[in-house]
Design a protein around this motif. Structure first.
Motif, PDB file in Angstrom:
ATOM      1  N   SER A   5     -33.202  18.200 -62.814  1.00  0.00           N
ATOM      2  CA  SER A   5     -33.374  18.939 -64.055  1.00  0.00           C
ATOM      3  C   SER A   5     -32.141  18.773 -64.943  1.00  0.00           C
ATOM      4  CB  SER A   5     -33.592  20.425 -63.776  1.00  0.00           C
ATOM      5  OG  SER A   5     -33.617  21.158 -64.985  1.00  0.00           O
ATOM      6  N   ILE A   6     -32.373  18.412 -66.201  1.00  0.00           N
ATOM      7  CA  ILE A   6     -31.279  18.301 -67.173  1.00  0.00           C
ATOM      8  C   ILE A   6     -31.558  19.182 -68.388  1.00  0.00           C
ATOM      9  CG2 ILE A   6     -30.487  16.013 -66.458  1.00  0.00           C
ATOM     10  CD1 ILE A   6     -32.145  14.840 -68.769  1.00  0.00           C
ATOM     11  N   ARG A   7     -32.476  20.135 -68.231  1.00  0.00           N
ATOM     12  CA  ARG A   7     -32.782  21.049 -69.331  1.00  0.00           C
ATOM     13  C   ARG A   7     -31.521  21.802 -69.749  1.00  0.00           C
ATOM     14  NH1 ARG A   7     -37.479  23.026 -71.310  1.00  0.00           N
ATOM     15  NH2 ARG A   7     -38.630  22.069 -69.582  1.00  0.00           N
ATOM     16  N   GLY A   8     -31.181  21.698 -71.031  1.00  0.00           N
ATOM     17  CA  GLY A   8     -29.999  22.369 -71.561  1.00  0.00           C
ATOM     18  C   GLY A   8     -28.675  21.716 -71.219  1.00  0.00           C
ATOM     19  N   ALA A   9     -28.704  20.525 -70.600  1.00  0.00           N
ATOM     20  CA  ALA A   9     -27.463  19.857 -70.178  1.00  0.00           C
ATOM     21  C   ALA A   9     -26.947  18.920 -71.264  1.00  0.00           C
ATOM     22  CB  ALA A   9     -27.700  19.073 -68.890  1.00  0.00           C
ATOM     23  N   ASP A  10     -25.641  18.660 -71.209  1.00  0.00           N
ATOM     24  CA  ASP A  10     -25.028  17.620 -72.037  1.00  0.00           C
ATOM     25  C   ASP A  10     -25.023  16.338 -71.210  1.00  0.00           C
ATOM     26  OD1 ASP A  10     -24.566  19.458 -74.012  1.00  0.00           O
ATOM     27  OD2 ASP A  10     -22.501  19.852 -73.429  1.00  0.00           O
ATOM     28  N   VAL A  11     -25.828  15.382 -71.632  1.00  0.00           N
ATOM     29  CA  VAL A  11     -26.051  14.166 -70.848  1.00  0.00           C
ATOM     30  C   VAL A  11     -25.310  12.991 -71.470  1.00  0.00           C
ATOM     31  CG1 VAL A  11     -27.785  12.525 -70.031  1.00  0.00           C
ATOM     32  CG2 VAL A  11     -28.294  14.974 -70.029  1.00  0.00           C
ATOM     33  N   TYR A  12     -24.608  12.243 -70.621  1.00  0.00           N
ATOM     34  CA  TYR A  12     -23.893  11.033 -71.039  1.00  0.00           C
ATOM     35  C   TYR A  12     -24.530   9.851 -70.313  1.00  0.00           C
ATOM     36  CZ  TYR A  12     -20.564  14.277 -73.029  1.00  0.00           C
ATOM     37  OH  TYR A  12     -19.995  15.279 -73.776  1.00  0.00           O
ATOM     38  N   LEU A  13     -24.979   8.866 -71.072  1.00  0.00           N
ATOM     39  CA  LEU A  13     -25.674   7.704 -70.523  1.00  0.00           C
ATOM     40  C   LEU A  13     -24.794   6.473 -70.707  1.00  0.00           C
ATOM     41  CD1 LEU A  13     -29.191   8.377 -72.111  1.00  0.00           C
ATOM     42  CD2 LEU A  13     -28.432   8.982 -69.804  1.00  0.00           C
ATOM     43  N   LEU A  14     -24.278   5.928 -69.612  1.00  0.00           N
ATOM     44  CA  LEU A  14     -23.365   4.786 -69.692  1.00  0.00           C
ATOM     45  C   LEU A  14     -24.141   3.493 -69.490  1.00  0.00           C
ATOM     46  CD1 LEU A  14     -19.767   4.597 -68.350  1.00  0.00           C
ATOM     47  CD2 LEU A  14     -21.280   2.631 -68.121  1.00  0.00           C
ATOM     48  N   GLN A  15     -24.123   2.646 -70.512  1.00  0.00           N
ATOM     49  CA  GLN A  15     -24.855   1.382 -70.440  1.00  0.00           C
ATOM     50  C   GLN A  15     -24.300   0.395 -71.460  1.00  0.00           C
ATOM     51  OE1 GLN A  15     -26.998   0.073 -68.424  1.00  0.00           O
ATOM     52  NE2 GLN A  15     -28.791  -0.822 -69.406  1.00  0.00           N
ATOM     53  N   PRO A  16     -23.522  -0.608 -71.024  1.00  0.00           N
ATOM     54  CA  PRO A  16     -23.122  -1.663 -71.967  1.00  0.00           C
ATOM     55  C   PRO A  16     -24.304  -2.568 -72.284  1.00  0.00           C
ATOM     56  CG  PRO A  16     -22.359  -2.176 -69.757  1.00  0.00           C
ATOM     57  CD  PRO A  16     -22.987  -0.818 -69.676  1.00  0.00           C
ATOM     58  N   CYS A  17     -24.349  -3.088 -73.496  1.00  0.00           N
ATOM     59  CA  CYS A  17     -25.436  -3.984 -73.901  1.00  0.00           C
ATOM     60  C   CYS A  17     -24.999  -5.429 -73.703  1.00  0.00           C
ATOM     61  CB  CYS A  17     -25.828  -3.710 -75.344  1.00  0.00           C
ATOM     62  SG  CYS A  17     -26.485  -2.055 -75.589  1.00  0.00           S
ATOM     63  N   CYS A  18     -24.715  -5.774 -72.455  1.00  0.00           N
ATOM     64  CA  CYS A  18     -24.264  -7.121 -72.100  1.00  0.00           C
ATOM     65  C   CYS A  18     -25.444  -7.922 -71.557  1.00  0.00           C
ATOM     66  CB  CYS A  18     -23.136  -7.031 -71.072  1.00  0.00           C
ATOM     67  SG  CYS A  18     -23.521  -6.017 -69.620  1.00  0.00           S
ATOM     68  N   ASN A  19     -25.191  -9.134 -71.128  1.00  0.00           N
ATOM     69  CA  ASN A  19     -26.228 -10.032 -70.626  1.00  0.00           C
ATOM     70  C   ASN A  19     -26.900  -9.477 -69.352  1.00  0.00           C
ATOM     71  OD1 ASN A  19     -27.662 -12.539 -70.546  1.00  0.00           O
ATOM     72  ND2 ASN A  19     -26.312 -13.226 -68.934  1.00  0.00           N
ATOM     73  N   PRO A  20     -28.249  -9.427 -69.324  1.00  0.00           N
ATOM     74  CA  PRO A  20     -29.226  -9.781 -70.359  1.00  0.00           C
ATOM     75  C   PRO A  20     -29.310  -8.690 -71.434  1.00  0.00           C
ATOM     76  CG  PRO A  20     -30.365  -9.005 -68.386  1.00  0.00           C
ATOM     77  CD  PRO A  20     -28.898  -9.022 -68.057  1.00  0.00           C
ATOM     78  N   VAL A  21     -28.925  -9.034 -72.636  1.00  0.00           N
ATOM     79  CA  VAL A  21     -28.724  -8.055 -73.701  1.00  0.00           C
ATOM     80  C   VAL A  21     -29.999  -7.283 -74.009  1.00  0.00           C
ATOM     81  CG1 VAL A  21     -27.987  -7.731 -76.083  1.00  0.00           C
ATOM     82  CG2 VAL A  21     -26.946  -9.528 -74.688  1.00  0.00           C
ATOM     83  N   ASN A  22     -31.113  -7.986 -74.159  1.00  0.00           N
ATOM     84  CA  ASN A  22     -32.346  -7.322 -74.564  1.00  0.00           C
ATOM     85  C   ASN A  22     -32.813  -6.327 -73.500  1.00  0.00           C
ATOM     86  OD1 ASN A  22     -32.312  -8.855 -76.887  1.00  0.00           O
ATOM     87  ND2 ASN A  22     -33.631 -10.445 -76.039  1.00  0.00           N
ATOM     88  N   ASP A  23     -32.735  -6.708 -72.237  1.00  0.00           N
ATOM     89  CA  ASP A  23     -33.134  -5.806 -71.149  1.00  0.00           C
ATOM     90  C   ASP A  23     -32.243  -4.573 -71.109  1.00  0.00           C
ATOM     91  OD1 ASP A  23     -35.117  -7.518 -70.450  1.00  0.00           O
ATOM     92  OD2 ASP A  23     -34.317  -8.069 -68.495  1.00  0.00           O
ATOM     93  N   ASN A  24     -30.940  -4.783 -71.231  1.00  0.00           N
ATOM     94  CA  ASN A  24     -30.012  -3.653 -71.127  1.00  0.00           C
ATOM     95  C   ASN A  24     -30.111  -2.721 -72.327  1.00  0.00           C
ATOM     96  OD1 ASN A  24     -28.953  -4.352 -68.607  1.00  0.00           O
ATOM     97  ND2 ASN A  24     -27.467  -5.757 -69.505  1.00  0.00           N
ATOM     98  N   LEU A  25     -30.331  -3.279 -73.504  1.00  0.00           N
ATOM     99  CA  LEU A  25     -30.518  -2.448 -74.695  1.00  0.00           C
ATOM    100  C   LEU A  25     -31.807  -1.640 -74.579  1.00  0.00           C
ATOM    101  CD1 LEU A  25     -29.801  -1.538 -77.547  1.00  0.00           C
ATOM    102  CD2 LEU A  25     -30.889  -3.621 -78.422  1.00  0.00           C
ATOM    103  N   MET A  26     -32.872  -2.282 -74.134  1.00  0.00           N
ATOM    104  CA  MET A  26     -34.146  -1.571 -73.976  1.00  0.00           C
ATOM    105  C   MET A  26     -34.030  -0.485 -72.914  1.00  0.00           C
ATOM    106  SD  MET A  26     -37.054  -1.620 -75.425  1.00  0.00           S
ATOM    107  CE  MET A  26     -38.443  -0.515 -75.204  1.00  0.00           C
ATOM    108  N   GLU A  27     -33.319  -0.764 -71.829  1.00  0.00           N
ATOM    109  CA  GLU A  27     -33.130   0.237 -70.784  1.00  0.00           C
ATOM    110  C   GLU A  27     -32.367   1.446 -71.327  1.00  0.00           C
ATOM    111  OE1 GLU A  27     -31.210   0.776 -66.306  1.00  0.00           O
ATOM    112  OE2 GLU A  27     -31.219  -1.211 -67.250  1.00  0.00           O
TER     113      GLU A  27
END
Length: 321
Positions: free
Chosen positions: A56-78
């Motif tokens: 459960s993350i209801r009401g939480a401050d969420v940080y999502l770590l994801q560089p948009c490196c190779n494969p760029v399109n897959d990582n950006l979409m993720e």
């Protein structure tokens, strides 16, 4: 020296990581004294990505770590799918932590009928549902203005500068590989006891192809440190290194925050021109692209400190004063 943070409301802070650079995310989590949030990531038979948050993350401050490196399109979409999943799970605030921002090099129109992808990606991240962005060493500072949400911009240079300072190199000169990187190199040189600055004048004939012309400044008999934000195919850096050798530099070091290392980069960087190639771990480097002269420094403490300061509503910019 950055000290270990004490988070006043750790129950509200959540850190999740996409698949692009989980080792870096784990280091950041250790710095913050928390665990990475549990999630399921899988791929359907046709290649579509599926993500499910497992707590459960209801009401939480969420940080999502994801560089948009190779494969760029897959990582950006993720990244966008992660943002959407957290938004639909009623997170109070979602911050996209992007150590490496992909599609950044097309940041303005230089010819007709072309896309400004740096702005397009910013629009996608905002529309997906991010409330804030934390980025490291954007390719150009103007990208900050492409976001219609708050963006905190941190730099990898403190990590690189600390490492170089410990080496106590003599007769140092900081070199910008092109005119566009002068501001970065000047700030770098200032932190290295006001080291002198040199600039490589070049003419780029096509993407990833650079023709070096001459050096502006004195490098003869000096230890030259080439500074850039990223190393892609290393063509620019190699030609710059060769020119510095020709101009009489005694030793040449290369520094960059983002080790993109496309195509022939590893063989070019290990060709004997550079004493050492120093980068950070914003992008994971596969074993086949590693070489003897390579040094990888961790930027986890910088990102962790920035996340803590954002969460505690304190200044991020003061980290670099």
């Amino acid at each position: 020296m950055i000290q270990q943070p004490v988070i006043s409301d750790s129950n509200r802070l959540r850190l999740f990581a996409g698949s692009a650079n989980r080792p870096l995310a784990q280091e950041v989590a250790r710095y913050l004294g928390i665990d990475l949030g549990p999630m399921i990531r899988k791929r359907f038979a046709d290649g579509e990505l599926y993500v499910q948050i497992q707590e459960s993350i209801r009401g939480a401050d969420v940080y999502l770590l994801q560089p948009c490196c190779n494969p760029v399109n897959d990582n950006l979409m993720e990244l966008m799918i992660l943002i959407d999943a957290c938004r639909r799970a009623s997170a109070r605030q979602i911050t996209a932590v992007i150590p490496y921002y992909g599609y950044a090099r097309a940041d303005r129109k230089t010819a007709g009928r072309e896309s400004i992808t740096a702005k397009l990606v910013a629009n996608l991240i905002v529309k997906a549902g991010a409330n804030k962005v934390l980025a490291m060493d954007l390719h150009s500072a103007q990208i900050q203005g492409y976001f219609d949400i708050p963006l905190d911009h941190v730099y990898g240079s403190p990590v690189l500068i600390d490492y170089l300072a410990r080496k106590e190199l003599s007769d140092l000169v900081v070199v910008s590989p092109d005119v566009g990187g002068v501001a970065r190199a000047r700030a770098f040189a200032k932190k290295l006891n006001d080291a002198p600055l040199a600039i490589i004048d070049k003419r780029r004939q096509a993407h990833n192809v650079a023709e070096v012309m001459n050096v502006i400044g004195d490098v003869k008999g000096k230890t030259a440190v080439l500074v850039d934000d990223m190393i892609d195919t290393a063509g620019t850096l190699l030609e710059g290194g060769k020119l510095l050798k020709k101009e009489g530099a005694s030793k040449i070091y290369a520094c960059a925050t983002h080790p993109v290392f496309s195509g022939p980069a590893a063989s070019r960087l290990s060709s004997g021109v550079f004493e050492e190639v120093i980068v950070t771990n914003t992008i994971p480097i596969p074993e086949e692209k590693q070489f003897e002269q390579l040094t990888v420094l961790s930027g986890a403490s910088l990102l962790g400190e920035a996340i803590w300061r954002i969460h505690e509503d304190t200044s991020v910019s003061s980290m670099f004063r």
